[in-house]
Design a protein around this motif. Structure first.
Motif, PDB file in Angstrom:
ATOM      1  N   PRO A 109       1.114  -1.111   0.269  1.00  0.00           N
ATOM      2  CA  PRO A 109      -0.495  -0.175   0.220  1.00  0.00           C
ATOM      3  C   PRO A 109       0.668   1.516   0.156  1.00  0.00           C
ATOM      4  N   TYR A 110       2.211   0.958  -0.008  1.00  0.00           N
ATOM      5  CA  TYR A 110       2.797   2.562   0.308  1.00  0.00           C
ATOM      6  C   TYR A 110       3.699   2.372  -1.096  1.00  0.00           C
ATOM      7  N   GLU A 111       3.641   1.977  -2.066  1.00  0.00           N
ATOM      8  CA  GLU A 111       4.444   2.370  -3.220  1.00  0.00           C
ATOM      9  C   GLU A 111       3.887   3.528  -4.037  1.00  0.00           C
ATOM     10  N   GLY A 112       4.661   4.513  -4.003  1.00  0.00           N
ATOM     11  CA  GLY A 112       4.692   5.117  -4.723  1.00  0.00           C
ATOM     12  C   GLY A 112       5.428   6.605  -3.894  1.00  0.00           C
ATOM     13  N   PHE A 155      -7.912  -0.436   5.200  1.00  0.00           N
ATOM     14  CA  PHE A 155      -6.692  -0.272   5.637  1.00  0.00           C
ATOM     15  C   PHE A 155      -5.530   0.719   3.977  1.00  0.00           C
ATOM     16  N   VAL A 156      -6.597  -0.377   3.359  1.00  0.00           N
ATOM     17  CA  VAL A 156      -5.284   0.049   1.936  1.00  0.00           C
ATOM     18  C   VAL A 156      -5.300   1.150   1.707  1.00  0.00           C
ATOM     19  N   GLU A 157      -6.907   1.392   1.836  1.00  0.00           N
ATOM     20  CA  GLU A 157      -7.929   2.848   0.923  1.00  0.00           C
ATOM     21  C   GLU A 157      -6.880   3.723   2.463  1.00  0.00           C
ATOM     22  N   THR A 158      -6.756   4.002   3.456  1.00  0.00           N
ATOM     23  CA  THR A 158      -6.013   4.355   4.186  1.00  0.00           C
ATOM     24  C   THR A 158      -4.780   5.154   3.939  1.00  0.00           C
ATOM     25  N   VAL A 159      -4.479   4.156   3.628  1.00  0.00           N
ATOM     26  CA  VAL A 159      -2.758   4.252   3.371  1.00  0.00           C
ATOM     27  C   VAL A 159      -2.691   4.763   2.453  1.00  0.00           C
ATOM     28  N   ARG A 160      -3.120   4.435   1.084  1.00  0.00           N
ATOM     29  CA  ARG A 160      -2.519   5.461   0.107  1.00  0.00           C
ATOM     30  C   ARG A 160      -2.542   6.162  -0.395  1.00  0.00           C
ATOM     31  N   LYS A 161      -4.476   6.825   0.714  1.00  0.00           N
ATOM     32  CA  LYS A 161      -4.870   8.497   1.081  1.00  0.00           C
ATOM     33  C   LYS A 161      -3.210   9.308   1.498  1.00  0.00           C
ATOM     34  N   ASN A 162      -2.576   8.596   2.520  1.00  0.00           N
ATOM     35  CA  ASN A 162      -1.795   9.343   2.924  1.00  0.00           C
ATOM     36  C   ASN A 162      -0.521   9.214   2.148  1.00  0.00           C
ATOM     37  N   VAL A 163      -0.341   8.047   1.138  1.00  0.00           N
ATOM     38  CA  VAL A 163       0.993   7.925   0.456  1.00  0.00           C
ATOM     39  C   VAL A 163       0.191   9.316  -0.201  1.00  0.00           C
ATOM     40  N   ARG A 164      -0.768   9.572  -0.377  1.00  0.00           N
ATOM     41  CA  ARG A 164      -0.846  10.390  -2.254  1.00  0.00           C
ATOM     42  C   ARG A 164      -0.768  11.880  -1.419  1.00  0.00           C
ATOM     43  N   LEU A 165      -1.152  11.991  -0.165  1.00  0.00           N
ATOM     44  CA  LEU A 165      -1.277  13.572   0.447  1.00  0.00           C
ATOM     45  C   LEU A 165       0.029  13.861   1.641  1.00  0.00           C
ATOM     46  N   TYR A 166       0.637  12.801   2.017  1.00  0.00           N
ATOM     47  CA  TYR A 166       2.110  13.269   2.465  1.00  0.00           C
ATOM     48  C   TYR A 166       3.275  12.476   2.122  1.00  0.00           C
ATOM     49  N   ALA A 167       3.670  11.575   1.006  1.00  0.00           N
ATOM     50  CA  ALA A 167       4.455  11.040   0.686  1.00  0.00           C
ATOM     51  C   ALA A 167       4.560  11.185  -0.977  1.00  0.00           C
ATOM     52  N   SER A 168       4.300  12.028  -1.463  1.00  0.00           N
ATOM     53  CA  SER A 168       4.446  11.705  -3.147  1.00  0.00           C
ATOM     54  C   SER A 168       4.595  13.101  -3.948  1.00  0.00           C
ATOM     55  N   LYS A 169       5.476  13.613  -3.162  1.00  0.00           N
ATOM     56  CA  LYS A 169       5.916  14.894  -3.751  1.00  0.00           C
ATOM     57  C   LYS A 169       7.324  14.476  -3.938  1.00  0.00           C
ATOM     58  N   LYS A 177       4.682  12.056   6.916  1.00  0.00           N
ATOM     59  CA  LYS A 177       3.114  11.826   7.677  1.00  0.00           C
ATOM     60  C   LYS A 177       2.957   9.705   7.404  1.00  0.00           C
ATOM     61  N   ILE A 178       2.994   9.181   8.117  1.00  0.00           N
ATOM     62  CA  ILE A 178       2.461   7.634   7.659  1.00  0.00           C
ATOM     63  C   ILE A 178       1.884   7.161   8.728  1.00  0.00           C
ATOM     64  N   PHE A 179       1.097   6.616   8.478  1.00  0.00           N
ATOM     65  CA  PHE A 179      -0.857   5.456   9.161  1.00  0.00           C
ATOM     66  C   PHE A 179       0.039   4.297   8.598  1.00  0.00           C
TER      67      PHE A 179
END
Length: 148
Positions: free
Chosen positions: A45-48, A134-148, A72-74
């Motif tokens: 789920p943390y891919e990307g 869980f996967v949806e929440t992780v991916r949302k957090n990745v998009r918001l905080y970790a994809s920059k 930030k990571i879930f």
């Protein structure tokens, strides 16, 4: 071997045998403060995501490094302040472990979270009870905080 010589040795190993999924090293001239950027594992789920991690080596290697996610990571094993729950950073620490081995374990934790040793109870509950959520929440957090 002094603390600084050991860190220099680990840094040399880190540069000569790079991990394909991370970059980083000392912040400026301070060998005791590192910043590592770890790519989220493929097929997880943390891919990307790109996760910035601060590593404090002030008492290393006699004590485990202090490792904190700045991104930030879930995750069940990372609290809201970014503190990581990993046995090798606690009671299983050994001065024989290297910075690179710590990074490998953190990457492994991203690939395989442990909901039975949670610092984030909500993430652990979702992982156990509703993997889809869980996967949806992780991916949302990745998009918001970790994809920059």
């Amino acid at each position: 071997m002094s603390n600084i010589r050991r860190i220099q040795k680990d840094l040399k190993d880190f540069k000569e045998n790079p991990l394909t999924y991370c970059t980083g090293g000392p912040v400026g001239d301070n060998l005791c403060k590192w910043q590592i950027i770890i790519d989220g594992p493929q097929h997880s789920p943390y891919e990307g995501g790109k996760f910035k991690i601060a590593v404090d080596l002030s008492e290393y290697p006699l004590k485990a490094p202090i490792v904190v996610f700045e991104t930030k990571i879930f995750h069940p094993n990372v609290d809201n302040n970014g503190v990581v729950c990993l046995e090798i950073l606690k009671k299983e620490w050994s001065p024989m472990l290297t910075i690179q081995k710590v990074i490998i374990q953190i990457y492994s934790l991203l690939n395989d979270p442990n909901p039975d040793s949670p610092l984030n109870a909500e993430a652990a509950r979702l992982l156990k009870d509703s993997q889809v959520e869980f996967v949806e929440t992780v991916r949302k957090n990745v998009r918001l905080y970790a994809s920059k």
